[in-house]
Design a protein around this motif. Structure first.
Motif, PDB file in Angstrom:
ATOM      1  N   GLU A 118       0.870  -1.178   0.000  1.00 23.05           N
ATOM      2  CA  GLU A 118       0.000   0.000   0.000  1.00 23.05           C
ATOM      3  C   GLU A 118       0.907   1.228   0.000  1.00 23.05           C
ATOM      4  OE1 GLU A 118      -2.695  -0.256   3.240  1.00 23.05           O
ATOM      5  OE2 GLU A 118      -3.582  -2.163   2.573  1.00 23.05           O
ATOM      6  N   VAL A 119       1.398   1.568  -1.196  1.00 21.51           N
ATOM      7  CA  VAL A 119       2.402   2.627  -1.337  1.00 21.51           C
ATOM      8  C   VAL A 119       1.735   3.984  -1.222  1.00 21.51           C
ATOM      9  CG1 VAL A 119       4.126   3.643  -2.859  1.00 21.51           C
ATOM     10  CG2 VAL A 119       3.857   1.159  -2.759  1.00 21.51           C
ATOM     11  N   GLN A 134       9.629   7.852  14.204  1.00 22.67           N
ATOM     12  CA  GLN A 134       8.912   8.030  15.461  1.00 22.67           C
ATOM     13  C   GLN A 134       7.945   6.881  15.720  1.00 22.67           C
ATOM     14  OE1 GLN A 134       9.504  10.230  17.807  1.00 22.67           O
ATOM     15  NE2 GLN A 134      11.158  11.107  16.527  1.00 22.67           N
ATOM     16  N   GLY A 135       7.292   6.394  14.672  1.00 22.46           N
ATOM     17  CA  GLY A 135       6.378   5.264  14.842  1.00 22.46           C
ATOM     18  C   GLY A 135       7.117   4.013  15.281  1.00 22.46           C
ATOM     19  N   GLN A 193       3.442   0.985   7.049  1.00 21.77           N
ATOM     20  CA  GLN A 193       3.258  -0.033   8.095  1.00 21.77           C
ATOM     21  C   GLN A 193       4.362  -1.092   8.010  1.00 21.77           C
ATOM     22  OE1 GLN A 193      -0.549  -1.954   7.974  1.00 21.77           O
ATOM     23  NE2 GLN A 193      -0.132  -3.281   9.732  1.00 21.77           N
ATOM     24  N   GLN A 194       4.671  -1.555   6.775  1.00 19.34           N
ATOM     25  CA  GLN A 194       5.676  -2.606   6.648  1.00 19.34           C
ATOM     26  C   GLN A 194       7.088  -2.073   6.947  1.00 19.34           C
ATOM     27  OE1 GLN A 194       5.501  -5.122   3.253  1.00 19.34           O
ATOM     28  NE2 GLN A 194       3.259  -5.152   3.144  1.00 19.34           N
ATOM     29  N   LEU A 196      11.960  -1.343  10.697  1.00 19.79           N
ATOM     30  CA  LEU A 196      12.733  -0.531  11.642  1.00 19.79           C
ATOM     31  C   LEU A 196      12.536  -1.013  13.067  1.00 19.79           C
ATOM     32  CD1 LEU A 196      12.450   3.175  10.396  1.00 19.79           C
ATOM     33  CD2 LEU A 196      14.439   1.671  10.383  1.00 19.79           C
ATOM     34  N   THR A 197      11.295  -1.369  13.410  1.00 27.22           N
ATOM     35  CA  THR A 197      11.030  -1.872  14.767  1.00 27.22           C
ATOM     36  C   THR A 197      11.839  -3.129  15.038  1.00 27.22           C
ATOM     37  OG1 THR A 197       8.788  -0.958  14.671  1.00 27.22           O
ATOM     38  CG2 THR A 197       9.221  -2.638  16.333  1.00 27.22           C
ATOM     39  N   ASN A 198      11.864  -4.032  14.091  1.00 30.80           N
ATOM     40  CA  ASN A 198      12.610  -5.286  14.257  1.00 30.80           C
ATOM     41  C   ASN A 198      14.103  -5.002  14.439  1.00 30.80           C
ATOM     42  OD1 ASN A 198      14.065  -7.803  13.380  1.00 30.80           O
ATOM     43  ND2 ASN A 198      11.975  -8.558  13.280  1.00 30.80           N
ATOM     44  N   LEU A 199      14.671  -4.128  13.600  1.00 30.68           N
ATOM     45  CA  LEU A 199      16.105  -3.833  13.682  1.00 30.68           C
ATOM     46  C   LEU A 199      16.459  -3.125  14.990  1.00 30.68           C
ATOM     47  CD1 LEU A 199      16.856  -2.645  10.007  1.00 30.68           C
ATOM     48  CD2 LEU A 199      17.350  -4.870  11.045  1.00 30.68           C
TER      49      LEU A 199
END
Length: 481
Positions: free
Chosen positions: A329-330, A340-341, A368-369, A374-377
């Motif tokens: 969903e580009v 920040q998210g 979202q993806q 970034l959250t995972n890293l």
């Protein structure tokens, strides 16, 4: 043959030989002209006074007439001797030097033959040109012989010496010119050529950064500039070929990994289909027993059973997400909002060091993806260094956004670095990680047309770099890498 020797042999040597021949011919011609001039002058003088002397010999008192005529002959320049002999070779009267230059036999032969005789003769330290002229009466009767002696000039005396001097000077000058040309050729032609040849040999030997120095005449500077330009063009072409080769290798690796993930997704879908019903039964029965249990230990064990079942279901779902096509969903999203998210979802995100360019760039992506990536890293970096430094930085290079997540933890051993993006590979203790987070991040980044790599950091730990194109409008949604 070397170029300088070839020039000397084919150009200078013939030139010097021609100059030498011309010089010798000129010297010989000069000598002949001087001798001819000297002989002509003596002949003219002899003929001029010969008539008066022949007439004087017919007089009753010839001595006074001879004396007067011979004194008149000495008015001519460089006449050093004049003598009158009878037909038997006896001197009648004479003045000056060189009386004995001719033998009486030679004098009698001239008187008898009536023909003039001229010759170069030396007497003591002087050199003469002497002529014998027969003296006759107006009726042609021989009366005697006139001898006229003229001293050679300085040039005439030293013509042979001058020839040797000219020849020696010519040889010395030729040697000097050859030496000067050799030195100039060596300094201004051969050495620059040797420098260019050395550069080309070193470049051919592998020193691709070697360049020619801009020294020497203008022609060699232009040649060096042209050579350096050619080497720079070749280096740029080699760099472009190497960059393309690396991109092709990276693309091939991504294709293999995507294929592997797709195959894994097919396998996961089948496994999920087969495990779905048993896991649902196990979870339902455990839930029913949990509601009926009165003992706390039994309830705790049943709760753990349900948690592990939920964990299995989550792993299967991740496998399915890993293997299936993703519909992106580009939409335009700002980098600072994206960061920040992700920080809001990471435990201890407030202590992460963030360095973003100003103003933050905007990229077209599935927010979202990418937030999940970034959250995972960031979560992995914080777990690797709970109380240490974690840094998130970004920069824009050639229409691409480069995100780096670094930590000062223990890092990843060399033997594990090639497997960090493989599914189910993890360095965490058992039960603390599924080994699918980095594989999922790799798949999401590939779907966005980017790349994720493991590198080094000055913090001492691990560094993950995500490269994303800033413009994704031309990439079809859901295209596999």
């Amino acid at each position: 043959m070397r170029l300088r020797n070839l020039i000397i042999a084919t150009v200078l040597t013939p030139l010097f030989l021609v100059l030498l021949v011309v010089s010798l011919v000129a010297i010989v011609s000069l000598e002949d002209n001087l001798r001819t001039k000297l002989q002509s002058e003596v002949q003219v003088l002899s003929q001029a006074i010969g008539t008066s002397l022949g007439y004087a010999l017919t007089q009753e008192a010839p001595r006074e007439a001879l004396q007067e005529s011979l004194h008149a002959a000495f008015s001519f320049h460089r006449i050093y001797g004049a003598y009158v002999f009878d037909t038997r070779g006896n001197k009648i009267y004479g003045l000056g030097l060189g009386e004995t230059l001719f033998d009486p036999e030679e004098i009698r032969a001239v008187a008898d033959s009536g023909e003039e005789l001229g010759a170069y003769r030396r007497h003591e330290r002087w050199s003469y040109y002497s002529a014998l002229v027969p003296l006759t009466t107006p009726g042609g009767e021989p009366r005697g012989v006139l001898q006229v002696n003229r001293l050679n000039t300085g040039v005439e005396n030293y013509i042979g010496f001058l020839s040797l001097v000219v020849l020696g000077g010519f040889v010395i000058a030729a040697v000097g010119i050859v030496a000067l040309i050799w030195w100039g050729f060596r300094r201004h032609i051969e050495r620059p050529l040797e420098r260019l040849l050395e550069v080309m040999e070193r470049v051919g030997g592998g020193e691709r950064q070697r360049r020619a120095s801009l020294e020497g005449p203008d022609e060699y500077r232009r040649l060096s500039l042209a050579l350096n330009g050619m080497l720079d063009a070749l280096a740029a072409k080699d760099a472009d070929i190497e960059a393309r080769r690396r991109k092709e290798i990276a693309l091939e690796r991504r294709l293999r990994k995507s294929k592997k993930l797709a195959e894994l997704g097919v396998l996961a879908a089948g496994v999920a289909h087969e495990l779905g019903a048993p896991l649902s039964v196990i979870d339902g029965q455990a839930q029913r027993l949990e509601r009926r249990a009165t003992d706390e230990d039994e309830q705790r064990r049943l709760t753990r059973i349900r948690g592990e079942v939920a964990r299995i279901v989550g792993i299967v779902r991740q496998l399915m997400d890993l293997g299936r096509r993703h519909n992106l969903e580009v939409a335009p999203c700002r980098l600072d909002d994206l960061v920040q998210g992700a920080l809001a979802l990471v435990e201890g995100g407030d202590g992460i060091e963030v360095r973003l360019p100003e103003p933050p760039p905007t990229l077209r992506a599935d927010e979202q993806q990418l937030t999940q990536v970034l959250t995972n890293l960031l979560q992995n970096a914080r777990q690797a260094s709970p109380e240490g430094r974690v840094r998130l930085s970004a920069r824009v290079i050639d229409a691409e956004l480069c995100l780096r997540v670094e930590d000062d933890g223990p890092g990843i051993p060399d033997e594990h670095q090639g497997r960090v993006f493989d599914p189910f590979f993890t360095t965490k203790p058992a039960g603390q990680g599924s080994g699918l987070g980095l594989a999922m991040a790799h798949r999401i980044v590939s779907d966005h047309g980017g790349s994720i790599t493991l590198g080094d950091t000055d913090l001492g730990g691990a560094a993950f770099e995500v490269t994303l194109p800033l413009d994704n409008e031309t990439r079809p949604m859901g295209q596999e890498a």
